[in-house]
Design an enzyme around this catalytic site. Structure first.
Site, PDB file in Angstrom:
ATOM      1  N   LYS A  38     -26.619  24.894  64.330  1.00 40.86           N
ATOM      2  CA  LYS A  38     -26.575  23.592  63.650  1.00 40.86           C
ATOM      3  C   LYS A  38     -25.931  23.792  62.290  1.00 40.86           C
ATOM      4  CE  LYS A  38     -27.539  19.265  62.520  1.00 40.86           C
ATOM      5  NZ  LYS A  38     -28.872  18.649  62.605  1.00 40.86           N
ATOM      6  N   ASP A 178     -33.049  12.485  64.937  1.00 43.27           N
ATOM      7  CA  ASP A 178     -33.268  13.132  63.638  1.00 43.27           C
ATOM      8  C   ASP A 178     -34.738  13.493  63.410  1.00 43.27           C
ATOM      9  OD1 ASP A 178     -31.869  14.260  61.556  1.00 43.27           O
ATOM     10  OD2 ASP A 178     -32.049  12.549  60.230  1.00 43.27           O
TER      11      ASP A 178
END
Length: 270
Positions: A38, A178
């Site tokens: 990420k 998220d």
């Protein structure tokens, strides 16, 4: 996540600077057998005090080396990106998924569609912030951050703007909320993402596909999950009603989720 020194979400990430610094951190994560890299520090973010969410952080070369090292090892690459320079850097570098994309424009959406980058719009954030503002219950840290952004002259785009642009250009859009990184998004409420997708233009079936079979592709799990087929995991919802007529059925709002099956075993029954 991987971010620059003092970059977005530095308090949750490994910090790295320069091509060799980023290379070393990514290789270290691969050594620890992560499934996905990420890249957080592509741009600033709304959750990090003192930074402009739209401003680029990592240079293109830093993003590119992270992607290259990850893909050499067969890993997928997710990224956080809001501003146009950061989005362009990530897409040209070859990320698998791009999250948020607050300032996505037509040109960059065309580039994402052309290069097969999956878009994760995280609309759940918009849903929860809107509801908490309506109730006067925004967390104090968020109130302070919103005031800081206003003082900086930061102008929020219209809700759903990036989603509508991506959808118009045929970008592959998948569900992601998220959760875990944003205090407004709570695990178990991902049905709100489907609700928001339909609010901004998708049909209920398109939204369901975005959250199931299509979402399985960037995870490299399409052979195991995402659709009801022989040989795949029996991950199923039993609902009271037809979500093609009312997508709210797949949210916690009306308590219409009757049973949840994970890998052939019921883990929740009313």
């Amino acid at each position: 996540g991987v971010t620059m020194t003092g970059g977005h979400a530095w308090y949750l990430c490994e910090e790295a600077d320069g091509v060799e610094g980023v290379r070393k951190v990514v290789r270290g994560q691969i050594k620890r057998k992560v499934d996905c890299i990420k890249i957080m520090g592509v741009t600033g973010g709304t959750a990090t005090p003192g930074v402009d969410p739209g401003a680029a952080q990592f240079e293109y070369e830093e993003v590119e080396v992270a992607v290259r090292e990850a893909k050499k090892a067969g890993k997928t690459v997710a990224c956080h990106a809001h501003g146009t320079e950061g989005i362009r850097n990530a897409v040209l570098a070859g990320v698998t998924t791009l999250g948020h994309g607050m300032f996505l424009n037509d040109e960059l959406a065309e580039l994402m569609a052309e290069r097969g980058v999956y878009f994760v719009p995280t609309l759940t954030n918009t849903y929860h912030r809107r509801e908490l503002e309506r109730q006067g219950k925004l967390p104090p840290l968020w109130v302070a951050r919103l005031a800081e952004l206003k003082a900086m002259g930061f102008v929020w785009p219209e809700p759903g703007q990036a989603f509508k642009i991506a959808y118009k250009h045929g970008v592959k859009i998948v569900l992601g909320t998220d959760c875990g990184g944003n205090p407004l998004s709570i695990h178990g409420t991902n049905g709100f993402e489907l609700l928001m997708m339909t609010e901004f233009g998708m049909s209920p079936m398109e939204a369901i596909i975005a959250g199931t079979s299509l979402a399985a592709e960037p995870l490299k799990m399409a052979d195991k999950i995402g659709s009801i087929e022989p040989g795949k995991l029996a991950d199923l919802l039993v609902v009271d009603g037809n979500p093609l007529q009312d997508i709210r059925i797949l949210t916690p709002l009306d308590n219409k989720i009757v049973m949840v099956m994970k890998d052939g075993k019921f883990v929740r029954e009313q």
